[in-house]
Design a protein around this motif. Structure first.
Motif, PDB file in Angstrom:
ATOM      1  N   SER A 164       3.881   1.534  -1.099  1.00 11.77           N
ATOM      2  CA  SER A 164       4.569   1.648  -2.388  1.00 11.77           C
ATOM      3  C   SER A 164       3.693   2.297  -3.437  1.00 11.77           C
ATOM      4  O   SER A 164       4.189   2.840  -4.409  1.00 11.77           O
ATOM      5  CB  SER A 164       4.962   0.277  -2.932  1.00 11.77           C
ATOM      6  OG  SER A 164       5.631  -0.439  -1.976  1.00 11.77           O
ATOM      7  N   LEU A 165       2.389   2.183  -3.246  1.00  7.76           N
ATOM      8  CA  LEU A 165       1.472   2.806  -4.203  1.00  7.76           C
ATOM      9  C   LEU A 165       1.252   4.284  -3.870  1.00  7.76           C
ATOM     10  O   LEU A 165       0.445   4.948  -4.500  1.00  7.76           O
ATOM     11  CB  LEU A 165       0.132   2.068  -4.221  1.00  7.76           C
ATOM     12  CG  LEU A 165       0.170   0.670  -4.852  1.00  7.76           C
ATOM     13  CD1 LEU A 165      -1.066  -0.123  -4.474  1.00  7.76           C
ATOM     14  CD2 LEU A 165       0.285   0.777  -6.367  1.00  7.76           C
ATOM     15  N   GLY A 166       1.965   4.762  -2.854  1.00  6.44           N
ATOM     16  CA  GLY A 166       1.883   6.179  -2.523  1.00  6.44           C
ATOM     17  C   GLY A 166       0.891   6.491  -1.414  1.00  6.44           C
ATOM     18  O   GLY A 166       0.646   7.650  -1.104  1.00  6.44           O
TER      19      GLY A 166
ATOM     20  N   ALA B 192       0.833  -1.206   0.000  1.00  9.66           N
ATOM     21  CA  ALA B 192       0.000   0.000   0.000  1.00  9.66           C
ATOM     22  C   ALA B 192       0.869   1.259   0.000  1.00  9.66           C
ATOM     23  O   ALA B 192       0.613   2.203  -0.746  1.00  9.66           O
ATOM     24  CB  ALA B 192      -0.929  -0.006   1.217  1.00  9.66           C
TER      25      ALA B 192
END
Ligand SMILES: Nc1ncnc2c1ncn2[C@@H]1O[C@H](COP(=O)(O)OP(=O)(O)OP(=O)(O)O)[C@@H](O)[C@H]1O
Ligand SMILES: [Mg+2]
Lengths: 240, 221
Positions: free
Chosen positions: B127-129, B125
């Motif tokens: 890593s998706l910003g 999560a």
């Protein structure tokens, strides 16, 4: 452009990255090979700021990842990453998995996010799995979903960490095909992989990681054709 | 020989009153669960926080809730706060006391549930910003609530039964309170409490069964 300058990183007393320097220009496909525990995954998680570094710097489009004022959440929108372990969000359908960050991070509307999710899922060949929960997908499908989820954020860079190594052999091909397709489309990619044939085919350059440093980096013909260091020669002999 | 004659008719006449009490009991249980879950989520975030004082608040809350009688907790809300000049109605004291207890137990349930959710979910999560709060809210928490669903149902049943502790704060509009008053007025002790017990039983059974059905619908993955 991703610029890595003399990065060092330890876990406790174990120094994993011992001065890594590397520049990845836009449009390049770089594959990273190397033995287990040599620090490949660590390097990728440092690039998107999931792991702090001890010294050196990493710049993504000129922005220093580990600088104090850097908005990591903003930076991470540019950098898609797909991990070795599948990490689909199990409570969301395939479509919702790909929509979530688009809506919460990019603030896209439901309709926009859905359209983009459908587009990316079709792109990776999951157009018929939209309303399925991840538990119903094979490992290869889960990895492709994770790729679509990252791509839906319209990243400028994609990092892949051994995305096929947890898969049954017969599922490896479909995921590698997806990566090939991305490479052909001009995506800037860093792929950590154990698939030498794949590395040879798609890479502009291949980096050989050994004991926390890049021991050799060269275009694939050169690196595989005429390995210079004895470590690489040994590594290649063992993986054929 | 014992010379107690059962007079069910008379007791059954009070059934409507008892059912009204049952509604109050359910109302308190439901509200105390809603409040308890909300607080438990906040306490769970406190527990995960890097800030020591927040973690301490959560720890103390859970320790007291789980290691002292619920009766004391309700008593303290009513008379403890009362001695500081904060006078709550029996209804509010009972509601807050049960909610306090719920929050403590649920926080502990959530802690257990969290250990079953791999760290890689949060990493994916982030890593998706997503911010850490977004990752918790949209990725970790839904899974946590699912895993903790059965313990939550148990707590709901417990909340229903805890309403009877309202006796210590002179609560008289809930099922137990109504039964107690009727008993004092009619002396049909056995009949009245038997009817109250059956109503309690039916309520808790309904909760367990509908929770099971709800779980099957909610958690299709
Ligand atoms: N969070 C961590 N805490 C402590 N040690 C870690 C952590 N992450 C990695 N390491 C250690 O750092 C070293 C490098 O790990 P890393 O995962 O980067 O290697 P790798 O090259 O990706 O290996 P593999 O090919 O097995 O995936 C290993 O010895 C590993 O045990
Ligand atoms: Mg690795």
């Amino acid at each position: 452009m991703i610029e890595i300058e003399n990065v060092r990183k330890s876990f406790g007393s174990l120094e994993v990255l011992k001065g890594v320097s590397l520049t990845v220009p836009k449009g390049e496909v770089l594959t990273v090979i190397g033995g287990s525990g040599s620090g490949k995954s660590t390097l990728l998680t440092c690039i998107n700021g999931l792991e702090p570094i001890d010294s050196g710097r990493i710049l993504v489009d000129g922005v220093e990842v580990h600088a104090k004022g850097t908005d990591l959440n903003r930076l991470r929108r540019k950098i898609g990453i797909v991990f070795q372990q599948w990490n689909a969000f199990p409570h969301l359908t395939v479509l919702e998995n790909v929509m979530l960050a688009q809506r919460k991070v990019l603030g896209r509307s439901r309709a926009e996010a859905e359209a983009e999710a459908v587009r990316q899922l079709k792109h990776v060949g999951l157009g018929d799995k939209l309303s399925v929960y991840p538990s119903r997908l094979s490992g290869g499908q889960q990895q492709r979903m994770a790729i679509a989820r990252a791509l839906a954020m319209s990243p400028d860079y994609m990092l892949f960490d051994e995305v096929t190594s947890a898969l049954d052999p017969q599922l490896v091909g479909e995921v590698l095909d997806t990566l090939r397709m991305l490479a052909a489309e001009g995506m800037t990619m860093i792929c950590v992989t154990h698939e030498m044939k794949f590395a040879r085919e798609v890479s502009d350059r291949v980096a050989f990681f050994h004991q926390g440093v890049i021991a050799e980096i060269a275009p694939p013909e050169e690196l595989f054709g005429a390995p210079r260091t004895p470590e690489l020669q040994k590594f290649l002999a063992a993986t054929v | 020989m014992f010379n107690y004659t059962f007079r069910w008719n008379q007791a059954l006449k009070s059934l409507p009153q008892m059912l009204e009490g049952a509604l109050v009991t359910m109302e308190i249980a439901i509200l105390s669960m809603v409040i308890g879950i909300a607080i438990a989520i906040v306490l769970t975030l406190f527990r995960l926080s890097p800030l020591r004082p927040l973690r301490a608040v959560a720890a103390v809350w859970v320790e007291i809730a789980r290691n002292t009688p619920a009766l004391f907790q309700i008593y303290m809300v009513h008379f403890g706060l009362g001695s500081f000049g904060i006078h709550l109605t029996p209804y509010l004291s009972l509601l807050i006391g049960i909610a306090y207890n719920n929050a403590g137990y649920l926080t502990e349930n959530f802690r257990g549930a969290l250990t079953a959710i791999p760290e890689t979910q949060t990493r994916a999560a982030r890593s998706l910003g997503m911010t850490s709060l977004q990752a918790f809210r949209h990725v970790v928490m839904p899974q946590m609530l699912r895993i903790a669903f059965l313990p939550m149902t148990n707590q709901m049943v417990w909340a229903i039964l805890m309403t009877s502790l309202g006796a210590v704060v002179a609560m008289n509009s809930d099922l137990y309170g109504v039964a107690n008053d009727l008993n004092a007025r009619t002396f049909r002790t056995f009949e009245i409490f038997a009817i109250a017990a059956v109503i309690f039983y039916l309520i808790t059974k309904t909760i367990t069964i509908s929770a099971r059905l709800l779980a099957a619908r909610l958690f299709r993955y």
